[in-house]
Every structure is written in structure tokens, then in C-alpha cells.
Design a protein around this motif. Structure first.
Motif, PDB file in Angstrom:
ATOM      1  N   ASP A 188      54.122  16.312  63.681  1.00 35.90           N
ATOM      2  CA  ASP A 188      54.638  15.316  62.743  1.00 35.90           C
ATOM      3  C   ASP A 188      54.992  15.948  61.406  1.00 35.90           C
ATOM      4  O   ASP A 188      55.999  15.592  60.781  1.00 35.90           O
ATOM      5  N   ILE A 189      54.194  16.921  60.965  1.00 33.24           N
ATOM      6  CA  ILE A 189      54.494  17.610  59.705  1.00 33.24           C
ATOM      7  C   ILE A 189      55.764  18.443  59.848  1.00 33.24           C
ATOM      8  O   ILE A 189      56.634  18.444  58.968  1.00 33.24           O
ATOM      9  N   ILE A 190      55.886  19.145  60.984  1.00 31.64           N
ATOM     10  CA  ILE A 190      57.053  20.000  61.216  1.00 31.64           C
ATOM     11  C   ILE A 190      58.329  19.176  61.258  1.00 31.64           C
ATOM     12  O   ILE A 190      59.332  19.499  60.613  1.00 31.64           O
ATOM     13  N   LEU A 225      49.937  -1.185  46.870  1.00 32.45           N
ATOM     14  CA  LEU A 225      50.545  -1.353  48.184  1.00 32.45           C
ATOM     15  C   LEU A 225      50.933  -0.011  48.796  1.00 32.45           C
ATOM     16  O   LEU A 225      50.813   0.183  50.016  1.00 32.45           O
ATOM     17  N   ALA A 226      51.381   0.935  47.969  1.00 26.83           N
ATOM     18  CA  ALA A 226      51.743   2.265  48.470  1.00 26.83           C
ATOM     19  C   ALA A 226      50.516   2.985  49.016  1.00 26.83           C
ATOM     20  O   ALA A 226      50.574   3.637  50.070  1.00 26.83           O
ATOM     21  N   VAL A 227      49.380   2.865  48.325  1.00 28.40           N
ATOM     22  CA  VAL A 227      48.142   3.501  48.792  1.00 28.40           C
ATOM     23  C   VAL A 227      47.674   2.866  50.099  1.00 28.40           C
ATOM     24  O   VAL A 227      47.290   3.565  51.046  1.00 28.40           O
ATOM     25  N   VAL A 228      47.702   1.540  50.183  1.00 26.21           N
ATOM     26  CA  VAL A 228      47.289   0.844  51.414  1.00 26.21           C
ATOM     27  C   VAL A 228      48.196   1.222  52.579  1.00 26.21           C
ATOM     28  O   VAL A 228      47.727   1.491  53.694  1.00 26.21           O
ATOM     29  N   THR A 229      49.501   1.248  52.330  1.00 33.94           N
ATOM     30  CA  THR A 229      50.452   1.616  53.384  1.00 33.94           C
ATOM     31  C   THR A 229      50.214   3.041  53.860  1.00 33.94           C
ATOM     32  O   THR A 229      50.253   3.319  55.068  1.00 33.94           O
ATOM     33  N   SER A 230      49.952   3.953  52.938  1.00 33.76           N
ATOM     34  CA  SER A 230      49.677   5.347  53.308  1.00 33.76           C
ATOM     35  C   SER A 230      48.411   5.441  54.148  1.00 33.76           C
ATOM     36  O   SER A 230      48.358   6.200  55.123  1.00 33.76           O
ATOM     37  N   LEU A 276      48.253  13.213  56.508  1.00 39.11           N
ATOM     38  CA  LEU A 276      48.510  12.880  55.107  1.00 39.11           C
ATOM     39  C   LEU A 276      49.699  13.674  54.575  1.00 39.11           C
ATOM     40  O   LEU A 276      50.516  13.145  53.812  1.00 39.11           O
ATOM     41  N   THR A 277      49.826  14.932  55.002  1.00 37.99           N
ATOM     42  CA  THR A 277      50.963  15.746  54.569  1.00 37.99           C
ATOM     43  C   THR A 277      52.279  15.118  55.009  1.00 37.99           C
ATOM     44  O   THR A 277      53.274  15.126  54.268  1.00 37.99           O
ATOM     45  N   THR A 278      52.301  14.569  56.208  1.00 36.28           N
ATOM     46  CA  THR A 278      53.517  13.913  56.707  1.00 36.28           C
ATOM     47  C   THR A 278      53.873  12.701  55.859  1.00 36.28           C
ATOM     48  O   THR A 278      55.052  12.461  55.563  1.00 36.28           O
TER      49      THR A 278
END
Length: 713
Positions: free
Chosen positions: A402-404, A607-612, A621-623
Motif C-alpha cells: 500500500d505504501i509503494i 474529522l481528519a484524525v478520526v478518518t485517518s 499510517l505512512t500510506t
């Protein structure tokens, strides 16, 4: 006892000689009688000689003789009609203890582990040992074999009677590995769960789960589902993604079609088609492999496994596992525990070592709803070493694919936008057609503003279309509606006319009382120009925007393809990415008053933190960070393209060049129809000072009247 033993051996030794007389044919009775007498005399003499021979033996000679005869022993199963064996053999019968010992020796490792589970779970009065390792050797197993078997049988019968005396309805269930009938409650639960876990030299784990389930169509209506965590964590909190491969599933020995699917943090083994289970007892067997379940440290490797997978909504009466390590592998340490997450106990699990590389784990208490049983085994470095390059590559893609893919998508979007930007800068002077007839838009492009002259250019444009007339009478400016046929006008143009004239008026005297109407009409013109600019930017930017969005979707499709359920994970990624994009957009907006702006920005951040956090169920997390950067790149490049030096730079240059053309070619544009056609642009581009009334255009010249009109408002 010793004398009796020697007597028996002595008799058995003589038996072959007594029964070994030759048989000859006789001519007559006298001869037969003589032969019989001779035979009896010979046998009597031989018998006396044998007796004398054994009487004269020393103790050492007798022991040597018996050792030689016992070396040729033949084990037989004595029946009433059987003889005593062949010549020169000693015949013996196995004792009950010897038979039990041999039966124990013939049992497989898993049968021994099962016996321990039976004895530990049935004997509820004895204290339970802590989760420690112990070995069954000959010294502590064989002398107790018969006694333990009798004890287990008595305890089983005691438990059966206890169940019968209770108010719970009971049923007989045949439990592996001997299909022994055991009395269990007729309630929906799992009486037996056993896993055979083999850790192969290449790190792949092969697992066979045998699960007996009592179903009564309450919780289990359409077959059981196995659920496992998609990610595991090492001692340092690093996350590894586990790869499952389902080989086959059977119910009561019959193969059934199962599939792998995943929902957020879990991987499910579930039937492809709905299976309706009628109330009864079912034996399931799951065969599958697991990869990336081994943790690697500097000095050792560690295998971790959760026997139950995720928690069950059923009670598991008996749970156990046998773990087979690679050949010639001895464990460095092992532990096991059961209970609830955060409340584990080691004294509820017994660990046994059947061989150097085989460990048995047995839960000594039932696993209630929500409880799990976990095992950790430490092995030396190098025990798992036969890992091919292709497996390393597949593990890399499985762990970091997923990161790649996300990084590749970001790079492709950024590169394409950058190349496009260079192309725009290089070709910004290319001519553009089709903007000369929209005077308000021309003013915005050339001057970068929307003001009262924009409204004047709008009125001149309506005059050019023969919709209105603009007259001056006694120092008053009049707007006269010439037609009610507005079919050729845009929606905003119709709204302006309706604001100025209403439904019934045809003439508007632009005095001070008309200021409100003019102001409302000017606002409509302003919105119309801004809308046209947005549409123009969208048309110019749509190709790049679609490429960016398409590349992002392609990236997320590749990421979803790494999971088992493509459609679910793809839809999940699209939804969360859209939510993340909305949060980023909301955070960039400016709102009034200030408290409202601060509140909405805090909400966007939350909302951005919850979505992440939700997206962590599928990707690293890197993705998530890379996807957020990709969204920012798409938004920022779209804004950059919309600026005056972006995609519309060519239109700006064209509008400015047109203004110069109008100033330099006055003679060409002041006559007749050309003047009427270009009069709105002349006013919008501030060229009215170079155009004065003449005989040729005095009847259509309105630049002076519009200027007077705008001075009043």
C-alpha cells in the motif's frame, strides 16, 4: 515365584521334545506292539537323561540356557483351541499393564495431548498447574498407565452422573480423536477445538483446525465463520500484516466451498453460499496456511498465534493445540495464556513437550464468551531460513504494497502536473478564440477586476443584442426594453432584466430611486462573471483534475487488490479518501466571524484524525499520509492552474492584446456594424477615450451615456 517361573520354563522346554517322536508304518499287530514297547522304553530313557541333565546344571548354566531360549521367544495370543507355539519357542501372554503401555506408545502426539485435556478438564477437584512445560517420560507414564485409565473412566462417569442430575438437557457427542462419546449440554456451544500447527522451514505456517459445534439455530444459523486479526504486533509495537491462504473446509467430512474476505481489521473464512444448519452436532475442519506470523529479533525469532482467532460468541469447552517446529529445532522459551484482552492468566493453560520440536497447549478451563487463548514460542535464529527471493518479494508487497502503490501514484500525479505546467508556460501566447463577445468577462481577464464598468459593459452587450435601448432625455438616462423575447439570453441575463424592469415595466428612468434596482442587477452581473470564470477554469482544468483523481483511484484499486474483498476495500478507501479531502478543503476555507472560522477548522482537524484512524484498518499510517499529500497536490495544482498565470494565462494575454488592437485600429472599428459589435469591449477594456462620435456611428454611439449613468451610481 522364581521357582514357579523356572518350572514353567522347564516344562515348555521339554514339550517340543515330547511331541517330536517319529511316525512309522507297521506291518502287523505284533510288530506294532513290539515297536510300541521299544518306543516307550526309548522315551523313558530319554526323559530320565533330560532330568538328569537339568539336575546336574549349575545356576550359571541354567541362566545361560534360559537366556538362549528367551532370545527365541514368540508372543502369541492364547485361545482355548490354540497350541503352545512352534518348536523351540517360549510362549508368553501380555499382561494388562504391558498392553496399556504398548497402547500408550502407539498413540500419536496429538492423541496424548488430547488425553491430557480429557484428564485435566474432567478432574475438576484437583488444583490446576500453572502454564509450565513438562515432559511425559517412561518413568512417570508407564507405571501409572492402567491406574490413570481407570481413574479417567471413573471421573467421566462421575461427570456424566452430575450432568444427568442437573436441569440441563444433555446429549452424547463423539469427540476426536477416538470418537469417544461424551455427555455435553444441548446448548449452542463448541465442545471441542483443536489445532495442528506446523511451522515450516520457510516460515509458512500450516494449520488444521478441528471444531465440534453444537448448533440449535440461535447464533449459528448459516454455518460458522472463522475470524482472525489482519494485523499482529511484535514486542516493540511494530505492525505486521498476516497473509492467509484457505486450502479446504469440510463439514462432517464433506467438502464445502468457503472463501476469504476481510472487513477492516479482520480476515474472515466464510461460506461462499448460504448454508442453513438444522439443529445438531457438526464437525468442521479448516485447512489453511498463514504467512508473516513470525517475528524476527536480533538474537531469536518468535512465533505468536491466537488459537481462537478473534473472540467467539460461544463457549468453548475444550481448547488445545499441537505446535510442530522445523526439524531439529528446540525452543528457547514458550508461554501461553487465556482470558480477556488485558486480563490474561497463565495458570489456566498447561504446556507439554512431546518431542524436542513438538509442544502441546491445553486450556484447563473452558473459554467463555469473549475469551481467547494465545501462545508464544521463541526459537533460535536460523531455524526458519529457507526463504526464497520470490517469498521475500511477496512478503514485501504484502507488508508495504500500500505504501509503494500510494507513493507511485503521488509521484505520477506530481510529475504529470509539473510537465503540464511547463507546457502551459511555454505555450501561454497561443491565440484563443471565442471570448470577444463577452465584454464583462473580457474586463475581468484583462484588468483582473469586477467593478461598475463591468455592469456598463453588460448593458452595452444587451444593447448590441437589440434587447434594450439606452437613451438620454433632459439629462436623464433611460433604459428601454425593446422586446420580451429572451430566448437567446442566459439565465443571469434574464434575471438582470427582470430586476431592472420587473414583469410589466418597459422603461426605467435611472434616477436616484432606481439605485436599489441597479445595485441588485450589478450583483447578478458580478456573480455571472465569477461563475463564467469558474466554468472556464473547470473546462481548462478538467483534464488534469480527472487525471489526478483517476490516478488516485487507480492507486487505491491496487491497494484494495492486496486484500481479499476487493469491492468492499475499494469502496472503503474511496469513502474515507473523500472524507479526508473534504476535511482538507474545509480546513483551507476562511469563514466569518472569527469564532466560526476557528470552530470549523477544529472540527475539520478532528474529522481528519478520526478518518485517518479508521483508514488504519486497511492501510499503514505512512500510506494515509501519502494519500493526504496527494489530495493536497491535486487541490493546490488546481488552484495554481486557475490563477491568472495558470491555465487562463493565454486568455488573459488574448484579452490584453485585444485591448491594444482596439486602440491601434480605431479607424477599422469605428464604422457601422463593427462599432456596435465592439462597443461593449471598447468600454470594458478602457478604450472609450480613443473612440469619439462620428457621422458613421452617432446613432449607435452609447459610450458617453453609459459613462454618465455610472457616474450617478
Amino acid at each position: 515365584m522364581r521357582k514357579l517361573f523356572f518350572a514353567i520354563c522347564f516344562t515348555l522346554c521339554l514339550a517340543p521334545k515330547i511331541g517330536s517322536s517319529a511316525v512309522r508304518s507297521m506291518a502287523n499287530l505284533a510288530e506294532a506292539q513290539n515297536a510300541s514297547s521299544e518306543t516307550q522304553l526309548q522315551m523313558s530313557q530319554e526323559l530320565m537323561a533330560e532330568k538328569q541333565y537339568f539336575r546336574n546344571m549349575t545356576q550359571e548354566q541354567m541362566l545361560d540356557y534360559l537366556k538362549d531360549r528367551l532370545f527365541h521367544v514368540v508372543t502369541t495370543e492364547l485361545e482355548k483351541t490354540d497350541g503352545l507355539g512352534g518348536d523351540g519357542a517360549i510362549n508368553v501372554q501380555k499382561s494388562a499393564i504391558q498392553q496399556e503401555i504398548e497402547a500408550q506408545n502407539k498413540k500419536s502426539i496429538f492423541e496424548k495431548i488430547y488425553d491430557k485435556a480429557m484428564s485435566n478438564l474432567i478432574n475438576i477437584t484437583d488444583p490446576k498447574p500453572a502454564a509450565k512445560i513438562y515432559t511425559d517420560n517412561e518413568q512417570n507414564m508407564r507405571p501409572q498407565a492402567a491406574e490413570d485409565a481407570e481413574k479417567i473412566q471413573m471421573l467421566q462417569e462421575a461427570q456424566r452422573q452430575a450432568w444427568l442430575n442437573s436441569n440441563v438437557q444433555m446429549i452424547d457427542v463423539e469427540l476426536p480423536p477416538y470418537n469417544q462419546k461424551t455427555l455435553v449440554p444441548a446448548l449452542e456451544h463448541i465442545p471441542y477445538l483443536f489445532s495442528r500447527i506446523e511451522l515450516l522451514p520457510d516460515g509458512l505456517v500450516k494449520i488444521t483446525d478441528t471444531i465440534i459445534v453444537v448448533a440449535n439455530a440461535e447464533k449459528i444459523k448459516d454455518s460458522i465463520h472463522r475470524a482472525f486479526p489482519k494485523f499482529v504486533f511484535d514486542r516493540e509495537g511494530n505492525r505486521q500484516k498476516v497473509e492467509f491462504n484457505l486450502l479446504n473446509v469440510s463439514i462432517n467430512g464433506n467438502p464445502v466451498e468457503y472463501k476469504l474476505s476481510d472487513r477492516n481489521n479482520y480476515v474472515f473464512m466464510e461460506p461462499k453460499d448460504k448454508i442453513e444448519l438444522i439443529p445438531g452436532v457438526y464437525e468442521y475442519q479448516f485447512d489453511y496456511t498463514v504467512d508473516n506470523q513470525l517475528f524476527s529479533y536480533d538474537e531469536f525469532d518468535e512465533f505468536y498465534w491466537n488459537l481462537t482467532g478473534s473472540v467467539w460468541n460461544l463457549v468453548i469447552s475444550r481448547a488445545g493445540a499441537a505446535v510442530i517446529l522445523p526439524p531439529n529445532t528446540k525452543t528457547l522459551g514458550q508461554t501461553a495464556f487465556s482470558g480477556y484482552n488485558g486480563y490474561w492468566r497463565e495458570d489456566t493453560v498447561a504446556i507439554s513437550q512431546e518431542q524436542d520440536n513438538v509442544l502441546g497447549f491445553v486450556s484447563q478451563t473452558p473459554l467463555f464468551i469473549g475469551q481467547a487463548m494465545e501462545m508464544i514460542i521463541s526459537i533460535p535464529k536460523g531455524a526458519v531460513s529457507n526463504i526464497s527471493w520470490s517469498k521475500h518479494f511477496l512478503r514485501l508487497i504484502n507488508a508495504y504494497g500500500d505504501i509503494i502503490f500510494a507513493a507511485f501514484g503521488l509521484f505520477a500525479i506530481f510529475l504529470s502536473y509539473f510537465v503540464s505546467w511547463l507546457y502551459i508556460r511555454k505555450n501561454k501566447n497561443m491565440p484563443v478564440k471565442g471570448i470577444y463577445n463577452d465584454a464583462p468577462l473580457l474586463r475581468y481577464l484583462a484588468k483582473g477586476c469586477i467593478d461598475k464598468k463591468t455592469f456598463g459593459a453588460f448593458l452595452l452587450n444587451l444593447y448590441r443584442k437589440n434587447i434594450i435601448d439606452i437613451e438620454e432625455n433632459d439629462n436623464n438616462v433611460l433604459l428601454i426594453k425593446k422586446t420580451d423575447n429572451f430566448a437567446s439570453l442566459s439565465k443571469n441575463e434574464k434575471n438582470v432584466l427582470h430586476t431592472l424592469f420587473g414583469n410589466s415595466e418597459s422603461i426605467l428612468n435611472l434616477k436616484s430611486y432606481a439605485k436599489l434596482k441597479v445595485s441588485k442587477a450589478a450583483d447578478i452581473v458580478k456573480k455571472d462573471v465569477l461563475y463564467k470564470i469558474k466554468v472556464l477554469n473547470f473546462k481548462l482544468n478538467i483534464g488534469y483534475l480527472l487525471f489526478g483523481i483517476g490516478m488516485l483511484l487507480f492507486t487505491e484499486a491496487a491497494i484494495a487488490f492486496l486484500n481479499y474483498d476487493f469491492i468492499y476495500n475499494f469502496a472503503f478507501l474511496i469513502l474515507t479518501t473523500f472524507m479526508l479531502a473534504f476535511c482538507l478543503w474545509l480546513f483551507q476555507q476562511k469563514f466569518m466571524p472569527k469564532w466560526k472560522n476557528t470552530t470549523l477548522h477544529i472540527l475539520a482537524l478532528f474529522l481528519a484524525v478520526v478518518t485517518s484512524f479508521i483508514m488504519l484498518a486497511i492501510v499503514n499510517l505512512t500510506t494515509i499520509i501519502i494519500i493526504a499529500i496527494t489530495l493536497v497536490v491535486i487541490q493546490e495544482f488546481s488552484k495554481l492552474y486557475a490563477q491568472r498565470n495558470g491555465l487562463i494565462a493565454t486568455y488573459v494575454k488574448e484579452a490584453q492584446d485585444y485591448a491594444l488592437l482596439l486602440k491601434n485600429k480605431v479607424d477599422a472599428f469605428r464604422l457601422g456594424k463593427d462599432f456596435v459589435k465592439n462597443q461593449p469591449a471598447i468600454f470594458a477594456l478602457d478604450c472609450e477615450d480613443t473612440y469619439s462620435p462620428s457621422e458613421q456611428n452617432k446613432n449607435v454611439y452609447k459610450l458617453d451615456i453609459i459613462s454618465k449613468l455610472l457616474e450617478k451610481f
